[in-house]
Design a protein around this motif. Structure first.
Motif, PDB file in Angstrom:
ATOM      1  N   ARG A   1       0.832  -1.219   0.000  1.00 34.98           N
ATOM      2  CA  ARG A   1       0.000   0.000   0.000  1.00 34.98           C
ATOM      3  C   ARG A   1       0.861   1.263   0.000  1.00 34.98           C
ATOM      4  O   ARG A   1       0.631   2.189  -0.789  1.00 34.98           O
ATOM      5  CB  ARG A   1      -0.900  -0.011   1.249  1.00 34.98           C
ATOM      6  CG  ARG A   1      -1.764   1.230   1.390  1.00 34.98           C
ATOM      7  CD  ARG A   1      -2.657   1.169   2.621  1.00 34.98           C
ATOM      8  NE  ARG A   1      -3.451   2.386   2.735  1.00 34.98           N
ATOM      9  CZ  ARG A   1      -4.297   2.628   3.721  1.00 34.98           C
ATOM     10  NH1 ARG A   1      -4.470   1.747   4.694  1.00 34.98           N
ATOM     11  NH2 ARG A   1      -4.985   3.749   3.755  1.00 34.98           N
TER      12      ARG A   1
ATOM     13  N   GLU B   1       2.918   1.851  -3.291  1.00 36.97           N
ATOM     14  CA  GLU B   1       2.083   2.378  -4.370  1.00 36.97           C
ATOM     15  C   GLU B   1       1.748   3.848  -4.128  1.00 36.97           C
ATOM     16  O   GLU B   1       1.823   4.662  -5.036  1.00 36.97           O
ATOM     17  CB  GLU B   1       0.814   1.528  -4.472  1.00 36.97           C
ATOM     18  CG  GLU B   1       0.103   1.629  -5.813  1.00 36.97           C
ATOM     19  CD  GLU B   1      -1.038   2.605  -5.795  1.00 36.97           C
ATOM     20  OE1 GLU B   1      -1.482   2.947  -4.696  1.00 36.97           O
ATOM     21  OE2 GLU B   1      -1.457   3.029  -6.893  1.00 36.97           O
ATOM     22  N   ALA B   2       1.407   4.171  -2.865  1.00 33.33           N
ATOM     23  CA  ALA B   2       1.030   5.553  -2.556  1.00 33.33           C
ATOM     24  C   ALA B   2       2.206   6.509  -2.769  1.00 33.33           C
ATOM     25  O   ALA B   2       2.021   7.637  -3.208  1.00 33.33           O
ATOM     26  CB  ALA B   2       0.524   5.650  -1.117  1.00 33.33           C
ATOM     27  N   LEU B   3       3.411   6.066  -2.459  1.00 34.51           N
ATOM     28  CA  LEU B   3       4.571   6.952  -2.554  1.00 34.51           C
ATOM     29  C   LEU B   3       5.172   6.971  -3.958  1.00 34.51           C
ATOM     30  O   LEU B   3       6.028   7.805  -4.253  1.00 34.51           O
ATOM     31  CB  LEU B   3       5.642   6.547  -1.534  1.00 34.51           C
ATOM     32  CG  LEU B   3       5.268   6.736  -0.056  1.00 34.51           C
ATOM     33  CD1 LEU B   3       6.408   6.259   0.840  1.00 34.51           C
ATOM     34  CD2 LEU B   3       4.944   8.197   0.252  1.00 34.51           C
TER      35      LEU B   3
ATOM     36  N   ARG C   1      -2.245  -2.497  -8.600  1.00 39.06           N
ATOM     37  CA  ARG C   1      -1.675  -1.378  -9.361  1.00 39.06           C
ATOM     38  C   ARG C   1      -0.155  -1.291  -9.381  1.00 39.06           C
ATOM     39  O   ARG C   1       0.403  -0.564 -10.183  1.00 39.06           O
ATOM     40  CB  ARG C   1      -2.246  -0.063  -8.798  1.00 39.06           C
ATOM     41  CG  ARG C   1      -3.747   0.064  -9.003  1.00 39.06           C
ATOM     42  CD  ARG C   1      -4.278   1.371  -8.487  1.00 39.06           C
ATOM     43  NE  ARG C   1      -4.164   1.488  -7.057  1.00 39.06           N
ATOM     44  CZ  ARG C   1      -5.140   1.190  -6.188  1.00 39.06           C
ATOM     45  NH1 ARG C   1      -6.299   0.758  -6.622  1.00 39.06           N
ATOM     46  NH2 ARG C   1      -4.944   1.331  -4.898  1.00 39.06           N
TER      47      ARG C   1
ATOM     48  N   PHE D   1       1.982   9.957  -4.905  1.00 39.60           N
ATOM     49  CA  PHE D   1       2.018   9.837  -6.346  1.00 39.60           C
ATOM     50  C   PHE D   1       1.136   8.720  -6.870  1.00 39.60           C
ATOM     51  O   PHE D   1       0.779   8.681  -8.019  1.00 39.60           O
ATOM     52  CB  PHE D   1       3.471   9.615  -6.793  1.00 39.60           C
ATOM     53  CG  PHE D   1       4.402  10.603  -6.154  1.00 39.60           C
ATOM     54  CD1 PHE D   1       4.536  11.867  -6.696  1.00 39.60           C
ATOM     55  CD2 PHE D   1       5.079  10.304  -4.985  1.00 39.60           C
ATOM     56  CE1 PHE D   1       5.359  12.807  -6.103  1.00 39.60           C
ATOM     57  CE2 PHE D   1       5.906  11.240  -4.384  1.00 39.60           C
ATOM     58  CZ  PHE D   1       6.047  12.499  -4.943  1.00 39.60           C
ATOM     59  N   GLY D   2       0.819   7.774  -6.009  1.00 40.61           N
ATOM     60  CA  GLY D   2       0.083   6.588  -6.446  1.00 40.61           C
ATOM     61  C   GLY D   2      -1.392   6.880  -6.612  1.00 40.61           C
ATOM     62  O   GLY D   2      -1.864   7.998  -6.445  1.00 40.61           O
ATOM     63  N   LYS D   3      -2.121   5.814  -6.940  1.00 42.11           N
ATOM     64  CA  LYS D   3      -3.558   5.966  -7.113  1.00 42.11           C
ATOM     65  C   LYS D   3      -4.322   5.648  -5.828  1.00 42.11           C
ATOM     66  O   LYS D   3      -5.525   5.814  -5.755  1.00 42.11           O
ATOM     67  CB  LYS D   3      -4.043   5.036  -8.227  1.00 42.11           C
ATOM     68  CG  LYS D   3      -3.664   5.529  -9.617  1.00 42.11           C
ATOM     69  CD  LYS D   3      -4.066   4.488 -10.660  1.00 42.11           C
ATOM     70  CE  LYS D   3      -3.101   4.514 -11.847  1.00 42.11           C
ATOM     71  NZ  LYS D   3      -2.967   3.218 -12.487  1.00 42.11           N
ATOM     72  N   ALA D   4      -3.601   5.147  -4.817  1.00 38.65           N
ATOM     73  CA  ALA D   4      -4.268   4.817  -3.557  1.00 38.65           C
ATOM     74  C   ALA D   4      -4.830   6.084  -2.937  1.00 38.65           C
ATOM     75  O   ALA D   4      -4.304   7.177  -3.127  1.00 38.65           O
ATOM     76  CB  ALA D   4      -3.292   4.166  -2.597  1.00 38.65           C
ATOM     77  N   ASP D   5      -5.929   5.936  -2.241  1.00 38.97           N
ATOM     78  CA  ASP D   5      -6.532   7.076  -1.573  1.00 38.97           C
ATOM     79  C   ASP D   5      -5.542   7.748  -0.649  1.00 38.97           C
ATOM     80  O   ASP D   5      -5.448   8.962  -0.595  1.00 38.97           O
ATOM     81  CB  ASP D   5      -7.729   6.622  -0.737  1.00 38.97           C
ATOM     82  CG  ASP D   5      -8.979   6.570  -1.563  1.00 38.97           C
ATOM     83  OD1 ASP D   5      -8.871   6.827  -2.768  1.00 38.97           O
ATOM     84  OD2 ASP D   5     -10.038   6.274  -1.014  1.00 38.97           O
ATOM     85  N   SER D   6      -4.836   6.968   0.102  1.00 35.31           N
ATOM     86  CA  SER D   6      -3.946   7.557   1.090  1.00 35.31           C
ATOM     87  C   SER D   6      -3.103   6.464   1.722  1.00 35.31           C
ATOM     88  O   SER D   6      -3.307   5.280   1.496  1.00 35.31           O
ATOM     89  CB  SER D   6      -4.753   8.213   2.191  1.00 35.31           C
ATOM     90  OG  SER D   6      -5.412   7.220   2.945  1.00 35.31           O
ATOM     91  N   LEU D   7      -2.149   6.905   2.515  1.00 34.87           N
ATOM     92  CA  LEU D   7      -1.412   5.992   3.371  1.00 34.87           C
ATOM     93  C   LEU D   7      -2.311   5.612   4.541  1.00 34.87           C
ATOM     94  O   LEU D   7      -3.275   6.309   4.841  1.00 34.87           O
ATOM     95  CB  LEU D   7      -0.171   6.711   3.903  1.00 34.87           C
ATOM     96  CG  LEU D   7       0.845   7.141   2.851  1.00 34.87           C
ATOM     97  CD1 LEU D   7       1.815   8.151   3.433  1.00 34.87           C
ATOM     98  CD2 LEU D   7       1.604   5.936   2.338  1.00 34.87           C
TER      99      LEU D   7
END
Lengths: 265, 265
Positions: free
Chosen positions: A136, A139-141, A170, B242-248
């Motif tokens: 998670r 991907e977010a970073l 993703r 930068f990712g597509k995830a909503d958040s950390l």
């Protein structure tokens, strides 16, 4: 009206239970199970191949739009009783949506990496919550991919999927038989390879400029990286800490390292 | 030979179960329960007041030194059967050591903070794993203290204690009735107060120099900080992603913010 499955002895239900519980069965079938409204919609958005869609009548009525969206893409669909949904779901309050999906085709092709990117390697990371949290966060970073040794917890483990919040759909992930071999490949591609170790005499991650060809390895929760992986890496790196705690958790350490990888100048 | 407790109906055992399960009962009694060899030894090292020491004959023989160490400090001790230990323990394989401890006297006295330090505030953080992970990380990174609103998950929740890896014994934590009031106090002490928000137009944490009078607030997993807390703060801050995830996750976001608080120049 579709038939409603009410029995635990139903062949389909037995098969889903095996997919949920057994990593080897998942690998054999090339399938995995996701559980919950949001993750099922995430799978739709990420073009995951949905083989079977399992729902309850209540959830279908309650989330009509989502039901339609998933329904259109699923190869087949089954309505089950509330009891069966509770039996299948790992959550206390099931949302009434479960999908059986085809395993992802998101392997990193190392030969195509082309010398560029920021990658992390996981060696023998065991806890599904840690693996999910690392996926998670990566991907977010904006980490470019994850290379995981085969002795890591299976990414299709239901707890990994849940903790990853759909990020497994993703981010490119490569499972490898031999991490040393992958490290050697990355070195030939001019990557800087870093082994993270709990040793304050190693290089502080604050003092490193992670350039755009960086590969950082993270080890097992209790034992860290193997000596072989540490020896194969260019540098040993460490997160400086001040407290009395032994260390950060594996996922938190990985998160802070990835943050520095992405943001160091 | 001490009497061995074998019955779930034993008054002592019933009381421990209530302490494990009910936050209000813990508060009323001023007691909490820790479970496991390492955390019990941690409590000893951190001078936690151990009221009752509960063990099995097997664990006593297996860990003789640890047994003695805890035994000397405990006000009273009880040997229980393996079945009772399994009944009390929240782990699959209990280590056979449980202590009932007096609540910690580790409150931050804001009046004594004296304008200096790096503090985090938690508003309505609900998940015990998140609260435990934040406490563990805060202690490891050298954060000076945590101010938590009363609607956060109880720090004496067994899962918080387990996830914190004993860090709750070592970091000052203040529970407060009214976060706005605490923010105002911190402002009068010349602290810079930051509200972390999932809004990319807020200040990036990369661009902030957190000086040695910094107080950063972290909100609920789903809803973030309350509007009142955001309004009371000096600045809104954000982790660029930068990712597509909503958040950390809340704990990962808190971890990265604390890392920047401690290391920003």
């Amino acid at each position: 009206m579709p038939e409603v499955i009410c029995s635990k002895d139903n062949k389909k239900i037995k098969d889903v239970v095996k997919l949920i519980n057994f990593s080897k069965y998942r690998t054999k079938k090339g399938l995995f199970v996701i559980d919950g409204l949001r993750i099922c919609l995430d799978a739709v958005k990420s073009n995951v191949d949905i083989c079977e869609f399992i729902y309850t009548s209540k959830s279908r009525v309650k989330n009509e739009d989502a039901f339609k969206e998933i329904s259109i893409l699923a190869n087949s669909q089954y309505e089950v009783s509330e009891d069966i949904m509770k039996y299948l779901s790992s959550t206390v309050n099931p949302q009434g949506f479960i999908c059986v999906c085809k395993m992802l085709d998101n392997n990193i092709n190392i030969d195509k990496i082309n010398n560029r990117g920021k990658f992390i390697g996981l060696e023998n990371v065991q806890d599904p919550s840690n693996v999910g949290a690392i996926i998670r966060t990566a991907e977010a970073l904006g980490i470019d991919g994850i290379i995981a040794s085969l002795d890591c917890c299976d990414i299709y483990n239901p707890k990994v999927i849940r903790t990853s919040m759909g990020a497994i759909f993703r981010i490119p992930i490569l499972y490898c038989n031999d991490m040393i071999l992958e490290i050697e490949k990355m070195k030939r591609l001019n990557f800087n390879v870093y082994a993270s170790v709990p040793n304050c005499r190693a290089l502080s991650i604050k003092d490193i400029s992670f350039n755009n060809s960086s590969f950082v390895l993270i080890g097992n929760e209790g034992n860290g990286l193997s000596i072989e992986v540490i020896k194969s890496s260019h540098h040993k790196i460490n997160i400086p800490m001040f407290g009395k705690a032994d260390s950060l958790s594996a996922s938190m350490a990985a998160g802070i390292i990835m943050w520095e990888m992405v943001n160091s100048k």
